[in-house]
Design an enzyme around this catalytic site. Structure first.
Site, PDB file in Angstrom:
ATOM      1  N   LYS A  69       0.810  -1.230   0.000  1.00  0.00           N
ATOM      2  CA  LYS A  69       0.000   0.000   0.000  1.00  0.00           C
ATOM      3  C   LYS A  69       0.840   1.276   0.000  1.00  0.00           C
ATOM      4  CE  LYS A  69      -4.420  -1.402   2.002  1.00  0.00           C
ATOM      5  NZ  LYS A  69      -5.420  -1.040   3.036  1.00  0.00           N
ATOM      6  N   ASP A 106     -10.103   3.599   1.840  1.00  0.00           N
ATOM      7  CA  ASP A 106     -10.332   2.965   3.147  1.00  0.00           C
ATOM      8  C   ASP A 106     -11.146   3.872   4.072  1.00  0.00           C
ATOM      9  OD1 ASP A 106      -9.129   0.500   2.691  1.00  0.00           O
ATOM     10  OD2 ASP A 106      -7.142   1.217   3.277  1.00  0.00           O
TER      11      ASP A 106
END
Length: 276
Positions: A69, A106
């Site tokens: 990520k 997210d």
């Protein structure tokens, strides 16, 4: 010349455990989209080469999970403001020229999950207590601050990581020692566990939650098991318990819409498909 079938993927190492292929397969079937979404186990040494090759293979985008990520931010030609602020990306969109846009959904998934499970939730109504200071915590903190939460009480087993987030995100983040972590939930309107404590195969979440306020919204990002001991304690205290599966489902929706066109719904059928 025939149109190419759009492809998307989730890239991680390991990645076999990911529920994302089930989520996207459900939406592809529901919307009749002739596309595919596959898991791709890619090591760090191969990440750049794989991402460069994917557009030429018909990929329109991909999700990125642990441990890539942070790395994808350095590889992407375009990075959204929220991905830069969080310091990680989970959603890559390939442009027509093969360049990459990196985004982070997210925080969006976290907020949408709470709003769906607790429609009366008001992030401005009181302080939030956040356990953990890793990548997930960064996304949650940014989302809560954007939503107007007046104070975030942050506690982590390593105080240094929590202090680093306070320095980065400002005075609304107040750090508390882990040895007194139980106190951060006192009178908090929102309580979030971003750690892996309580996850299947991980140590238990042993922080006392005696100070939970009845009616508070309590969310655990862990979704294996679906109802953690953290959420059981929340229910026993009369709180609104929000499991972590919904965050996974909601964070996937923006990517699906960008890659395949239709705007997908997060509903009971999708939850059942993800858990199958």
């Amino acid at each position: 010349m025939t149109d190419r079938i759009p492809l998307a993927a989730v890239i991680g190492h390991p990645v076999a455990h990911s529920r994302s292929p089930k989520v996207h397969a459900h939406w592809l079937r529901r919307h009749g989209v002739p596309g595919y979404y596959i898991p791709m186990d890619v090591g760090a040494a191969d990440l750049a080469d794989v991402l460069r090759a994917m557009p030429r293979m018909g990929f329109v985008g991909c999700n990125v999970t642990i441990p890539h990520k942070e790395s994808v931010l350095r590889l992407a030609q375009f990075v959204t403001d929220r991905a830069a602020l969080i310091g990680a990306a989970n959603t890559i969109t390939f442009r027509d020229d093969g360049s990459m846009q990196a985004d982070n959904t997210d925080g969006f998934g976290f907020l949408e999950n709470i709003r769906q499970a607790a429609p009366d939730w008001n992030p401005r109504s009181g302080p939030a207590a956040v356990f953990g200071a890793g990548g997930a915590a960064r996304a949650v903190i940014v989302a809560l601050l954007d939503a107007g939460t007046p104070e975030i009480r942050l506690t982590n087993r390593s105080r240094g990581r929590a202090e680093a987030l306070r320095q980065e995100f400002g005075s609304k983040v107040v750090v508390h020692d882990w040895v007194r972590a139980g106190n951060v939930a006192d009178d908090a309107a929102t309580v979030v566990n971003t750690t892996s404590l309580g996850m299947t195969g991980k140590p238990a979440f042993r922080v006392p939650l005696d100070g939970l306020t009845r009616g508070a919204v309590v969310s655990d990002l862990v979704y294996t098991p679906l109802e953690t001991d953290f959420l059981k304690a929340a229910k026993a205290a009369g709180c609104v318990a929000v499991d972590g599966l919904g965050m996974l489902l909601h964070q996937a929706a923006p990517g699906f819409e960008r890659w395949f066109g239709p705007r997908p719904e997060v509903d009971d059928d999708l939850r059942a498909a993800a858990l199958a």
